[in-house]
Design a protein around this motif. Structure first.
Motif, PDB file in Angstrom:
ATOM      1  N   ALA A  42       0.593  -1.245  -0.022  1.00 41.56           N
ATOM      2  CA  ALA A  42      -0.058  -0.171   0.005  1.00 41.56           C
ATOM      3  C   ALA A  42       0.872   1.275  -0.070  1.00 41.56           C
ATOM      4  O   ALA A  42       0.597   2.252  -0.539  1.00 41.56           O
ATOM      5  N   GLY A  43       2.016   1.108   0.616  1.00 45.64           N
ATOM      6  CA  GLY A  43       3.016   2.214   0.450  1.00 45.64           C
ATOM      7  C   GLY A  43       3.274   2.726  -1.069  1.00 45.64           C
ATOM      8  O   GLY A  43       3.370   3.862  -1.441  1.00 45.64           O
ATOM      9  N   HIS A  44       3.388   1.602  -1.888  1.00 41.14           N
ATOM     10  CA  HIS A  44       3.894   1.993  -3.342  1.00 41.14           C
ATOM     11  C   HIS A  44       2.615   2.660  -3.819  1.00 41.14           C
ATOM     12  O   HIS A  44       2.754   3.598  -4.710  1.00 41.14           O
ATOM     13  N   ARG A  45       1.350   2.212  -3.519  1.00 43.41           N
ATOM     14  CA  ARG A  45       0.139   2.811  -4.155  1.00 43.41           C
ATOM     15  C   ARG A  45       0.221   4.253  -3.592  1.00 43.41           C
ATOM     16  O   ARG A  45      -0.562   5.151  -4.415  1.00 43.41           O
ATOM     17  N   HIS A  46       0.434   4.697  -2.419  1.00 40.39           N
ATOM     18  CA  HIS A  46       0.146   6.055  -1.819  1.00 40.39           C
ATOM     19  C   HIS A  46       1.264   6.750  -2.818  1.00 40.39           C
ATOM     20  O   HIS A  46       0.679   8.072  -2.976  1.00 40.39           O
ATOM     21  N   VAL A  47       2.427   6.497  -3.131  1.00 40.09           N
ATOM     22  CA  VAL A  47       3.542   7.338  -3.904  1.00 40.09           C
ATOM     23  C   VAL A  47       2.956   7.451  -5.062  1.00 40.09           C
ATOM     24  O   VAL A  47       2.836   8.676  -5.503  1.00 40.09           O
ATOM     25  N   ALA A  48       2.435   6.325  -5.677  1.00 41.87           N
ATOM     26  CA  ALA A  48       1.854   6.537  -7.287  1.00 41.87           C
ATOM     27  C   ALA A  48       0.826   7.503  -7.064  1.00 41.87           C
ATOM     28  O   ALA A  48       0.375   8.354  -7.988  1.00 41.87           O
ATOM     29  N   HIS A 123       5.398  12.935 -22.355  1.00 46.90           N
ATOM     30  CA  HIS A 123       5.923  13.825 -21.211  1.00 46.90           C
ATOM     31  C   HIS A 123       6.200  12.961 -20.177  1.00 46.90           C
ATOM     32  O   HIS A 123       5.370  12.656 -19.511  1.00 46.90           O
ATOM     33  N   PHE A 124       7.415  12.496 -20.071  1.00 48.52           N
ATOM     34  CA  PHE A 124       7.568  11.335 -18.803  1.00 48.52           C
ATOM     35  C   PHE A 124       7.983  12.342 -17.672  1.00 48.52           C
ATOM     36  O   PHE A 124       8.845  13.047 -17.858  1.00 48.52           O
ATOM     37  N   VAL A 125       7.612  11.348 -16.635  1.00 50.05           N
ATOM     38  CA  VAL A 125       7.953  11.821 -15.063  1.00 50.05           C
ATOM     39  C   VAL A 125       8.486  10.699 -14.442  1.00 50.05           C
ATOM     40  O   VAL A 125       7.842   9.692 -14.400  1.00 50.05           O
ATOM     41  N   TRP A 126       9.738  10.693 -13.980  1.00 50.94           N
ATOM     42  CA  TRP A 126      10.376   9.456 -13.094  1.00 50.94           C
ATOM     43  C   TRP A 126       9.622   9.946 -11.642  1.00 50.94           C
ATOM     44  O   TRP A 126       9.692  10.870 -11.165  1.00 50.94           O
ATOM     45  N   ILE A 127       8.866   8.738 -11.002  1.00 48.20           N
ATOM     46  CA  ILE A 127       8.448   8.677  -9.758  1.00 48.20           C
ATOM     47  C   ILE A 127       9.311   7.819  -8.715  1.00 48.20           C
ATOM     48  O   ILE A 127       9.616   6.848  -8.990  1.00 48.20           O
ATOM     49  N   MET A 128       9.551   8.627  -7.454  1.00 50.82           N
ATOM     50  CA  MET A 128      10.101   7.822  -6.449  1.00 50.82           C
ATOM     51  C   MET A 128       9.767   8.230  -5.104  1.00 50.82           C
ATOM     52  O   MET A 128       9.209   9.402  -5.112  1.00 50.82           O
ATOM     53  N   GLY A 129       9.826   7.097  -4.183  1.00 54.83           N
ATOM     54  CA  GLY A 129       9.780   7.621  -2.684  1.00 54.83           C
ATOM     55  C   GLY A 129      10.942   8.572  -2.062  1.00 54.83           C
ATOM     56  O   GLY A 129      12.142   8.496  -2.678  1.00 54.83           O
ATOM     57  N   VAL A 153       9.638  13.237  -6.407  1.00 52.21           N
ATOM     58  CA  VAL A 153       9.856  12.562  -5.279  1.00 52.21           C
ATOM     59  C   VAL A 153       8.753  12.826  -3.990  1.00 52.21           C
ATOM     60  O   VAL A 153       8.216  13.729  -3.728  1.00 52.21           O
ATOM     61  N   VAL A 154       8.078  11.581  -3.635  1.00 52.71           N
ATOM     62  CA  VAL A 154       6.952  11.658  -2.703  1.00 52.71           C
ATOM     63  C   VAL A 154       7.669  10.987  -1.262  1.00 52.71           C
ATOM     64  O   VAL A 154       8.160  10.244  -1.084  1.00 52.71           O
ATOM     65  N   SER A 155       7.039  11.880  -0.307  1.00 48.36           N
ATOM     66  CA  SER A 155       7.770  11.812   1.087  1.00 48.36           C
ATOM     67  C   SER A 155       7.324  10.574   1.574  1.00 48.36           C
ATOM     68  O   SER A 155       6.287   9.960   1.135  1.00 48.36           O
ATOM     69  N   ARG A 156       8.132   9.737   2.412  1.00 47.41           N
ATOM     70  CA  ARG A 156       8.111   8.470   3.015  1.00 47.41           C
ATOM     71  C   ARG A 156       8.587   8.586   4.413  1.00 47.41           C
ATOM     72  O   ARG A 156       9.411   9.250   4.770  1.00 47.41           O
ATOM     73  N   PRO A 157       7.882   7.695   5.306  1.00 48.40           N
ATOM     74  CA  PRO A 157       8.385   7.817   6.723  1.00 48.40           C
ATOM     75  C   PRO A 157       9.896   7.687   6.906  1.00 48.40           C
ATOM     76  O   PRO A 157      10.428   6.600   6.372  1.00 48.40           O
ATOM     77  N   GLY A 158      10.304   8.454   7.864  1.00 47.71           N
ATOM     78  CA  GLY A 158      11.786   8.231   8.120  1.00 47.71           C
ATOM     79  C   GLY A 158      12.730   8.922   7.161  1.00 47.71           C
ATOM     80  O   GLY A 158      13.837   8.463   7.295  1.00 47.71           O
ATOM     81  N   ALA A 159      12.473   9.031   6.137  1.00 49.30           N
ATOM     82  CA  ALA A 159      13.380   9.435   4.883  1.00 49.30           C
ATOM     83  C   ALA A 159      13.671  10.857   4.890  1.00 49.30           C
ATOM     84  O   ALA A 159      14.638  11.256   3.922  1.00 49.30           O
ATOM     85  N   LEU A 160      12.821  11.853   5.537  1.00 52.54           N
ATOM     86  CA  LEU A 160      13.218  13.369   5.212  1.00 52.54           C
ATOM     87  C   LEU A 160      14.343  13.846   5.465  1.00 52.54           C
ATOM     88  O   LEU A 160      14.922  14.486   4.550  1.00 52.54           O
ATOM     89  N   SER A 204       6.239  -1.088   4.024  1.00 49.25           N
ATOM     90  CA  SER A 204       7.571  -1.214   3.284  1.00 49.25           C
ATOM     91  C   SER A 204       7.844  -2.539   3.013  1.00 49.25           C
ATOM     92  O   SER A 204       7.488  -3.499   3.505  1.00 49.25           O
ATOM     93  N   SER A 205       8.366  -2.840   1.754  1.00 52.54           N
ATOM     94  CA  SER A 205       8.762  -4.197   1.189  1.00 52.54           C
ATOM     95  C   SER A 205       9.665  -5.011   2.133  1.00 52.54           C
ATOM     96  O   SER A 205       9.308  -6.152   2.385  1.00 52.54           O
ATOM     97  N   THR A 206      10.584  -4.166   2.831  1.00 48.05           N
ATOM     98  CA  THR A 206      11.524  -4.888   3.689  1.00 48.05           C
ATOM     99  C   THR A 206      10.724  -5.575   4.823  1.00 48.05           C
ATOM    100  O   THR A 206      10.826  -6.753   5.260  1.00 48.05           O
TER     101      THR A 206
END
Length: 216
Positions: A42-48, A123-129, A153-160, A204-206
């Motif tokens: 679901a975290g991936h879905r949130h980013v997308a 018009h491509f845009v690369w998406i990442m967390g 870049v989409v914010s993710r927990p603990g990565a700011l 997270s996947s991990t």
């Protein structure tokens, strides 16, 4: 130590000589969301979905990598299994693609070059967390990537904090687009990137892999 020099790229596949498995029209704004998705969550879905809404994307292509060169092969599930696992998290019109396997690409550089050659006018845009931005300087030819495609870049927990002080953030600080202008990102002169803040999602996947191991 991190590498900022140019990386050699394979010749681009001729525009008419590649069966990508999907169709795109000129003028479309398309998000490219690449990763192992091992497994998708679901975290991936949130980013997308955050990127879709903020950038006004027409479509997102989930590029399921055959094998991330920065991750262990022994812990990566088969490609077909990972592609099937993405399905529940996609949005309307999205594409789940094995494009990188089709062109035998190991690096994102090769993937982007082939896509841009195959779909001129898109018009491509690369998406990442945000967690990916923190380690972006470890990607092969990361400086070249910043000059090839705008990045959301989409914010993710603990990565700011890690993302904020990453080599990529510092080197390309003056090319950052304010989040309030993120809809203009697909049309900006490169390099261009934006950091999208918002509600955080903790999956997270991990963590999911560790949870599965404890059950076996």
């Amino acid at each position: 130590m991190w590498f900022a020099g140019p990386a050699p790229m394979r010749p681009a596949v001729p525009a008419g000589g590649l069966r990508s498995g999907f169709h795109l029209e000129r003028g479309m704004t398309v998000g490219l969301f690449g990763g192992s998705f091992n497994p998708a969550h679901a975290g991936h879905r949130h980013v997308a979905e955050t990127a879709r809404q903020q950038l006004g994307l027409d479509r997102i292509i989930w590029l399921v990598s055959p094998q991330n060169p920065l991750k262990s092969k022994t812990e990566t599930a088969p490609l077909a299994e990972r592609m099937a696992g993405v399905q529940p998290f996609t949005g309307h019109g999205d594409v789940i693609s094995d494009f990188e396997t089709r062109i035998h690409a190991t690096y994102t550089l090769d993937t982007l070059r082939a896509l841009k050659a195959r779909y001129p006018g898109v018009h491509f845009v690369w998406i990442m967390g945000g967690d990916s931005l923190a380690g972006f300087h470890r990607w092969r030819g990361w400086v070249q990537l910043m000059h090839m495609v705008p990045i959301a870049v989409v914010s993710r927990p603990g990565a700011l904090m890690k993302a904020r002080f990453s080599p990529a953030t510092q080197r390309f600080a003056r090319y950052r687009i304010d989040e309030r202008a993120s809809r203009t990102l697909p049309y900006r002169r490169l390099p261009a990137w934006t950091y999208i803040k918002g509600p955080l999602h903790g999956h997270s996947s991990t963590a999911l892999r560790l949870k599965l191991k404890t059950k076996t």
